[in-house]
Design a protein around this motif. Structure first.
Motif, PDB file in Angstrom:
ATOM      1  N   ASN A  31       0.814  -1.227   0.000  1.00 34.55           N
ATOM      2  CA  ASN A  31       0.000   0.000   0.000  1.00 34.55           C
ATOM      3  C   ASN A  31       0.838   1.264   0.000  1.00 34.55           C
ATOM      4  O   ASN A  31       0.299   2.361   0.168  1.00 34.55           O
ATOM      5  CB  ASN A  31      -0.967   0.010   1.183  1.00 34.55           C
ATOM      6  CG  ASN A  31      -0.255  -0.001   2.537  1.00 34.55           C
ATOM      7  OD1 ASN A  31       0.970   0.045   2.603  1.00 34.55           O
ATOM      8  ND2 ASN A  31      -1.025  -0.065   3.610  1.00 34.55           N
ATOM      9  N   THR A  97      -2.831  -5.767  13.694  1.00 36.26           N
ATOM     10  CA  THR A  97      -3.728  -4.896  12.940  1.00 36.26           C
ATOM     11  C   THR A  97      -3.524  -5.046  11.437  1.00 36.26           C
ATOM     12  O   THR A  97      -4.493  -5.121  10.667  1.00 36.26           O
ATOM     13  CB  THR A  97      -3.502  -3.432  13.350  1.00 36.26           C
ATOM     14  OG1 THR A  97      -3.740  -3.293  14.752  1.00 36.26           O
ATOM     15  CG2 THR A  97      -4.441  -2.506  12.582  1.00 36.26           C
ATOM     16  N   PHE A  98      -2.266  -5.081  10.997  1.00 31.79           N
ATOM     17  CA  PHE A  98      -1.983  -5.147   9.565  1.00 31.79           C
ATOM     18  C   PHE A  98      -2.386  -6.497   8.971  1.00 31.79           C
ATOM     19  O   PHE A  98      -2.838  -6.568   7.828  1.00 31.79           O
ATOM     20  CB  PHE A  98      -0.508  -4.868   9.301  1.00 31.79           C
ATOM     21  CG  PHE A  98      -0.033  -3.560   9.872  1.00 31.79           C
ATOM     22  CD1 PHE A  98      -0.627  -2.371   9.491  1.00 31.79           C
ATOM     23  CD2 PHE A  98       0.993  -3.520  10.800  1.00 31.79           C
ATOM     24  CE1 PHE A  98      -0.198  -1.162  10.022  1.00 31.79           C
ATOM     25  CE2 PHE A  98       1.426  -2.321  11.340  1.00 31.79           C
ATOM     26  CZ  PHE A  98       0.826  -1.133  10.948  1.00 31.79           C
ATOM     27  N   HIS A 100      -4.888  -8.468  10.095  1.00 32.61           N
ATOM     28  CA  HIS A 100      -6.349  -8.481  10.007  1.00 32.61           C
ATOM     29  C   HIS A 100      -6.842  -7.606   8.863  1.00 32.61           C
ATOM     30  O   HIS A 100      -7.768  -7.990   8.124  1.00 32.61           O
ATOM     31  CB  HIS A 100      -6.954  -8.008  11.332  1.00 32.61           C
ATOM     32  CG  HIS A 100      -6.646  -8.906  12.481  1.00 32.61           C
ATOM     33  ND1 HIS A 100      -6.761  -8.522  13.802  1.00 32.61           N
ATOM     34  CD2 HIS A 100      -6.200 -10.194  12.511  1.00 32.61           C
ATOM     35  CE1 HIS A 100      -6.420  -9.516  14.590  1.00 32.61           C
ATOM     36  NE2 HIS A 100      -6.079 -10.541  13.838  1.00 32.61           N
ATOM     37  N   ALA A 101      -6.221  -6.448   8.693  1.00 30.17           N
ATOM     38  CA  ALA A 101      -6.633  -5.538   7.621  1.00 30.17           C
ATOM     39  C   ALA A 101      -6.392  -6.167   6.247  1.00 30.17           C
ATOM     40  O   ALA A 101      -7.222  -6.024   5.332  1.00 30.17           O
ATOM     41  CB  ALA A 101      -5.888  -4.214   7.740  1.00 30.17           C
ATOM     42  N   ALA A 102      -5.273  -6.850   6.091  1.00 29.26           N
ATOM     43  CA  ALA A 102      -4.971  -7.490   4.810  1.00 29.26           C
ATOM     44  C   ALA A 102      -5.979  -8.590   4.490  1.00 29.26           C
ATOM     45  O   ALA A 102      -6.420  -8.738   3.344  1.00 29.26           O
ATOM     46  CB  ALA A 102      -3.556  -8.059   4.832  1.00 29.26           C
ATOM     47  N   GLU A 104      -9.115  -8.821   5.627  1.00 30.05           N
ATOM     48  CA  GLU A 104     -10.393  -8.184   5.314  1.00 30.05           C
ATOM     49  C   GLU A 104     -10.398  -7.604   3.901  1.00 30.05           C
ATOM     50  O   GLU A 104     -11.403  -7.675   3.188  1.00 30.05           O
ATOM     51  CB  GLU A 104     -10.684  -7.084   6.334  1.00 30.05           C
ATOM     52  CG  GLU A 104     -10.991  -7.602   7.732  1.00 30.05           C
ATOM     53  CD  GLU A 104     -11.137  -6.475   8.739  1.00 30.05           C
ATOM     54  OE1 GLU A 104     -10.920  -5.304   8.358  1.00 30.05           O
ATOM     55  OE2 GLU A 104     -11.461  -6.775   9.902  1.00 30.05           O
ATOM     56  N   ALA A 105      -9.259  -7.053   3.491  1.00 27.67           N
ATOM     57  CA  ALA A 105      -9.193  -6.415   2.177  1.00 27.67           C
ATOM     58  C   ALA A 105      -9.203  -7.434   1.045  1.00 27.67           C
ATOM     59  O   ALA A 105      -9.763  -7.170  -0.030  1.00 27.67           O
ATOM     60  CB  ALA A 105      -7.934  -5.546   2.078  1.00 27.67           C
TER      61      ALA A 105
END
Length: 438
Positions: A31, A97-98, A100-102, A104-105
């Motif tokens: 990103n 956090t990173f 989980h975010a990946a 979800e994305a």
């Protein structure tokens, strides 16, 4: 196979390029547009020998591409590797956090039968949480979740990937196992061991491996301290015990303490996992504490070599990265050593072949950075060798002595021969070896 790797940092970029080298079609996603633009132009975001050539070769062959966002481009991937950072939080636990975010994305774009693979270093049970996220975002989708920890040494990452001691994959279903077997078939065909475990066991293997290696380093450093008191030579002790096949020779080099992105973080995360479930790990707790003390106190060797004070003295520090062949400054022993010297009133000159730019935000602003070891030694009252870069093993000692104010070398990595150094008229101090002053 078509693979996607989320994260173009150390693990993600090396893994993506190596997967492409194995013949897979790899999309590497990050990103950070500036990072991706730099990689596309041939500028690597990390210092790793051979990585620029590996990336260029596979980009030219069309097997390796890059993107700045997670979108439908990953929809035909048989596996999506999560290789984002999991830094330590303020409490020592891994920040997820990173990860989980990946997950979800990428979830909206996954195809049925795809495998989401955690390559990031994550606490035991993280794969279960990834399954929960996928089930929430795409309840209708049948996907697998696997754990595939990396065992890459900075400075030797490409050879470690292409010629691994073992490949560990944690799976919970036959689909994940079959995809992993296909991905790593080019390596297993050449004899690389592929170990399948349950997912939580795979996650534990990564932490256990790094914590055990940290324990070996902590142990040999304590032996080094004892050797200095009793007149033994820790280098010879390491050879003597390392020839025992039950012990092994690796990770028995005494020094100023371990650092880097893995050992300190992973040992602390494992200890916190144990605390969370009420298990006791007194050995690992002692290793972490002893290493912190060692990094803070090893600078006193320089004090002792200069008669108890460095106030007003100039100290040349050779090596800043936590190990050679990398520019990684995370938890590097040099940070504590330089901070101590600065606090004690020394003027500090420093040189590292790769890590000086990365060092600047972590070291006092007063540090003077030099172009080579001899410029670093100019007018110095002592030289401290902190990182064992090969070029420090072949220093021109006569030239070094000619530019120094006082001929004192404190070798914290035992890279030099005491006899050769002392023959040039230096006062020489090392780690865990009998002290002999010229």
């Amino acid at each position: 196979m078509r693979l996607s790797v989320i994260g173009a940092g150390y693990v993600g970029l090396v893994s993506g390029a190596c997967f492409a080298e194995l013949g897979h079609s790899v999309l590497c996603i990050d990103n950070n547009p500036a990072k991706i633009d730099a990689i596309r132009s041939g500028q690597m975001p990390i210092y790793e020998p051979g990585l620029d050539a590996l990336v260029a070769r596979n980009v030219a062959a069309g097997r390796l591409t890059f993107a700045t966002g997670i979108d439908a481009a990953i929809s035909d991937s048989a596996a999506v590797f999560i290789a984002v950072g999991t830094p330590s939080r303020f409490d020592g636990r891994a920040e997820l956090t990173f990860v989980h975010a990946a997950v979800e994305a990428c979830a909206p774009f996954l195809k049925a039968g795809a495998v989401v693979v955690n390559k990031s270093t994550v606490p035991i049970g993280t794969g279960d949480r990834v399954e929960e996220i996928l089930a929430t975002v795409r309840p209708e989708l049948a996907v697998s979740v696997a754990s595939n920890p990396e065992f890459l040494r900075e400075g030797a990452a490409i050879s470690d990937f292409m010629e691994p001691d073992r490949i560990v994959v944690g799976v919970e279903d036959d689909n994940a196992r079959a995809v992993a077997e296909a991905i790593y078939a080019p390596l297993t065909a050449k004899g690389a061991p592929l170990l399948f475990t349950r997912r939580r066991t795979s996650e534990m293997i990564k932490y256990a491996a790094n914590s055990f290696l940290a324990t070996k380093l902590g142990f040999i450093n304590e032996i080094a301290d004892l050797c200095e008191h009793v007149g033994a030579d820790v280098a010879e002790v390491a050879v003597g015990i390392g020839l025992d096949s039950r012990i092994g020779r690796k990770f028995l080099n005494a020094g100023p303490g371990f650092g880097g992105s893995c050992f300190p973080k992973d040992a602390l995360a494992l200890l916190n996992t144990a605390n969370d479930v009420g298990a006791q790990m007194p050995i690992l707790e002692r290793v972490i504490h002893a290493n912190d003390l060692r990094k803070r106190n090893i600078g006193r060797k320089i004090l002792k070599a200069l008669g108890g004070s460095v106030r007003g003295a100039t100290i040349g520090v050779l090596g800043l990265a936590f190990k050679p062949e990398t520019d990684d400054m995370r938890e590097a022993p040099s940070i504590d050593i330089v901070a101590s010297l600065d606090y004690w009133g020394a003027a500090i000159r420093a040189y590292d072949p790769a890590a000086m730019e990365q060092a600047k935000p972590k070291l006092p602003a007063s540090v003077v950075y030099c172009d080579d070891p001899y410029a670093c030694a100019e007018g110095a009252d002592a030289i401290a060798i902190v990182t064992e870069w090969n070029e420090f093993r072949t220093l021109d000692l006569a030239r070094l002595k000619a530019v120094m104010r006082r001929p004192v070398i404190v070798d914290m990595r035992n890279v030099l021969s005491a006899a050769e150094v002392e023959a040039q008229g230096f006062q020489y101090d090392s780690v865990g070896r009998p002290g002999r002053e010229a």
